[in-house]
Design an enzyme around this catalytic site. Structure first.
Site, PDB file in Angstrom:
ATOM      1  CB  SER A 142     -58.829  26.749 -22.111  1.00  0.00           C
ATOM      2  OG  SER A 142     -59.288  26.815 -20.783  1.00  0.00           O
ATOM      3  CE1 TYR A 155     -64.086  25.622 -23.389  1.00  0.00           C
ATOM      4  CE2 TYR A 155     -62.726  25.402 -21.426  1.00  0.00           C
ATOM      5  CZ  TYR A 155     -63.109  26.113 -22.543  1.00  0.00           C
ATOM      6  OH  TYR A 155     -62.508  27.326 -22.839  1.00  0.00           O
TER       7      TYR A 155
HETATM    8  P1  NAD Z   1     -66.990  34.069 -26.888  1.00  0.00           P
HETATM    9  O1  NAD Z   1     -68.190  33.268 -26.586  1.00  0.00           O
HETATM   10  O2  NAD Z   1     -67.104  35.540 -27.010  1.00  0.00           O
HETATM   11  O3  NAD Z   1     -66.257  33.542 -28.197  1.00  0.00           O
HETATM   12  C1  NAD Z   1     -66.487  32.294 -28.762  1.00  0.00           C
HETATM   13  C2  NAD Z   1     -66.740  32.505 -30.222  1.00  0.00           C
HETATM   14  O4  NAD Z   1     -66.895  31.234 -30.866  1.00  0.00           O
HETATM   15  C3  NAD Z   1     -68.033  33.290 -30.477  1.00  0.00           C
HETATM   16  O5  NAD Z   1     -67.751  34.328 -31.394  1.00  0.00           O
HETATM   17  C4  NAD Z   1     -68.959  32.256 -31.073  1.00  0.00           C
HETATM   18  O6  NAD Z   1     -69.883  32.802 -31.974  1.00  0.00           O
HETATM   19  C5  NAD Z   1     -67.954  31.367 -31.774  1.00  0.00           C
HETATM   20  N1  NAD Z   1     -68.530  30.070 -32.117  1.00  0.00           N
HETATM   21  C6  NAD Z   1     -69.140  29.184 -31.302  1.00  0.00           C
HETATM   22  N2  NAD Z   1     -69.594  28.138 -32.035  1.00  0.00           N
HETATM   23  C7  NAD Z   1     -69.238  28.380 -33.323  1.00  0.00           C
HETATM   24  C8  NAD Z   1     -69.422  27.695 -34.547  1.00  0.00           C
HETATM   25  N3  NAD Z   1     -70.071  26.528 -34.605  1.00  0.00           N
HETATM   26  N4  NAD Z   1     -68.936  28.239 -35.684  1.00  0.00           N
HETATM   27  C9  NAD Z   1     -68.280  29.427 -35.657  1.00  0.00           C
HETATM   28  N5  NAD Z   1     -68.075  30.130 -34.524  1.00  0.00           N
HETATM   29  C10 NAD Z   1     -68.564  29.611 -33.385  1.00  0.00           C
HETATM   30  O7  NAD Z   1     -65.957  33.714 -25.734  1.00  0.00           O
HETATM   31  P2  NAD Z   1     -64.388  33.921 -25.642  1.00  0.00           P
HETATM   32  O8  NAD Z   1     -64.102  33.868 -24.216  1.00  0.00           O
HETATM   33  O9  NAD Z   1     -63.917  35.058 -26.436  1.00  0.00           O
HETATM   34  O10 NAD Z   1     -63.860  32.553 -26.287  1.00  0.00           O
HETATM   35  C11 NAD Z   1     -62.927  32.530 -27.342  1.00  0.00           C
HETATM   36  C12 NAD Z   1     -62.036  31.305 -27.187  1.00  0.00           C
HETATM   37  O11 NAD Z   1     -61.273  31.461 -26.002  1.00  0.00           O
HETATM   38  C13 NAD Z   1     -62.802  29.984 -27.047  1.00  0.00           C
HETATM   39  O12 NAD Z   1     -62.126  28.987 -27.782  1.00  0.00           O
HETATM   40  C14 NAD Z   1     -62.709  29.706 -25.566  1.00  0.00           C
HETATM   41  O13 NAD Z   1     -62.790  28.333 -25.286  1.00  0.00           O
HETATM   42  C15 NAD Z   1     -61.356  30.286 -25.239  1.00  0.00           C
HETATM   43  N6  NAD Z   1     -61.149  30.603 -23.830  1.00  0.00           N
HETATM   44  C16 NAD Z   1     -61.841  31.595 -23.217  1.00  0.00           C
HETATM   45  C17 NAD Z   1     -61.600  31.858 -21.891  1.00  0.00           C
HETATM   46  C18 NAD Z   1     -62.303  32.949 -21.145  1.00  0.00           C
HETATM   47  O14 NAD Z   1     -62.112  33.049 -19.938  1.00  0.00           O
HETATM   48  N7  NAD Z   1     -63.073  33.783 -21.770  1.00  0.00           N
HETATM   49  C19 NAD Z   1     -60.668  31.101 -21.183  1.00  0.00           C
HETATM   50  C20 NAD Z   1     -59.986  30.100 -21.837  1.00  0.00           C
HETATM   51  C21 NAD Z   1     -60.227  29.861 -23.162  1.00  0.00           C
END
Ligand code: NAD
Length: 245
Positions: A142, A155
């Site tokens: 991130s 986080y």
């Molecule tokens: P999202 O919530 O759609 O995706 C997160 C996924 O992780 C979901 O599918 C959820 O079911 C899964 N998850 C959570 N706990 C879990 C567990 N115990 N076992 C298996 N799966 C689990 O959100 P996203 O934005 O697509 O996030 C994906 C990744 O990107 C994450 O690691 C997040 O930290 C990172 N990220 C996102 C952003 C953003 O702006 N969206 C920015 C930086 C980093």
């Protein structure tokens, strides 16, 4: 077809960036094993990929449980015969809670998903990668990998930790054909950032949030052989958000 002949196992592949990545991998010719907790979303995504003539399966797994991760790896090996790319995308946010506000239980839960999950999944595929003499690991960090503020205490700690893990993987196993890199997205429109406020977008030179498909395109490149000299690094994809911090 940048991923023709490759097999990819994606954790956190049933929504947001992970879902877009699973679809992009399949579009580029990879056979994908999508893992997540949500059976319905998993099946929906598999169907969508199949409709576009891609190859995909779903396996349910919670990344905090090593036996479920092992089952996902076993299923990938038994169904597709191999695994070439591990994508560690599962993650949870902490609603910007500072150290005082974060309980021990919340801290442990977040670390279990964001840091221990990628560690367990990596351990589960490493033997196979080492036997093949080749394997790719993509960890999803991130902008919180670099700076404070995009999350709270747990986080930001977790996403910094994942950078260290990625570097150490490259250091320990790079000479054995393992490529490990981290993707560092900024604000991306996904379920995690629902309700994202305009003030935050104002700080981004690109003046907009990113799209999951843009992050997925970077993952395709890191999963492909074109990026084989990129090793142990964190690639920002944040519209420039971190440059002004
Ligand atoms: P999202 O919530 O759609 O995706 C997160 C996924 O992780 C979901 O599918 C959820 O079911 C899964 N998850 C959570 N706990 C879990 C567990 N115990 N076992 C298996 N799966 C689990 O959100 P996203 O934005 O697509 O996030 C994906 C990744 O990107 C994450 O690691 C997040 O930290 C990172 N990220 C996102 C952003 C953003 O702006 N969206 C920015 C930086 C980093």
């Amino acid at each position: 077809m940048k991923l023709e002949g490759k097999v990819a196992l994606l954790f956190g592949g049933t929504s947001g960036i992970g879902e877009a990545t699973a679809k992009a991998f399949a579009q580029e010719g990879a056979k994908v094993m999508i893992s997540g907790r949500d059976d319905q979303d998993g099946k929906r995504i598999v169907n969508e990929i199949k409709q576009k003539k891609g190859t995909a399966m779903f396996v349910q797994a919670d990344v905090t449980k090593s036996e479920e991760i092992d089952k996902a790896v076993e299923k990938t090996l038994s169904e597709y015969g191999t695994v070439d790319v591990l994508y560690n995308g599962a993650g949870i946010h902490d609603s910007y809670a500072n150290a005082l506000e974060t309980t021990e239980t919340e801290y442990e839960k977040l670390m279990a998903v964001n840091v221990k999950g990628p560690f367990l999944a990596t351990k589960a595929v490493l033997d196979h990668f080492l036997k093949k003499g080749k394997g790719t690991i993509i960890n999803v960090g991130s902008q919180a990998t670099f700076v404070a503020g995009p999350g709270g205490s747990a986080y930001v700690t977790s996403k910094h930790a994942l950078d260290g893990f990625t570097k150490q993987l490259a250091y320990d196993f790079g000479q054995k054909g393992i490529k490990a890199n981290l993707i560092a997205p900024g604000f991306v429109e996904t379920p995690m950032t629902e309700g994202i406020n305009e003030e935050r977008l104002d700080d981004i030179p690109a003046k907009r949030a990113g799209k999951p498909e843009e992050v997925a395109a970077l993952a395709v490149f890191l999963a492909s052989d074109e990026s084989d000299y990129i090793q142990g690094t964190s690639v920002k994809i944040d519209g420039g958000w971190t440059v002004g911090r």
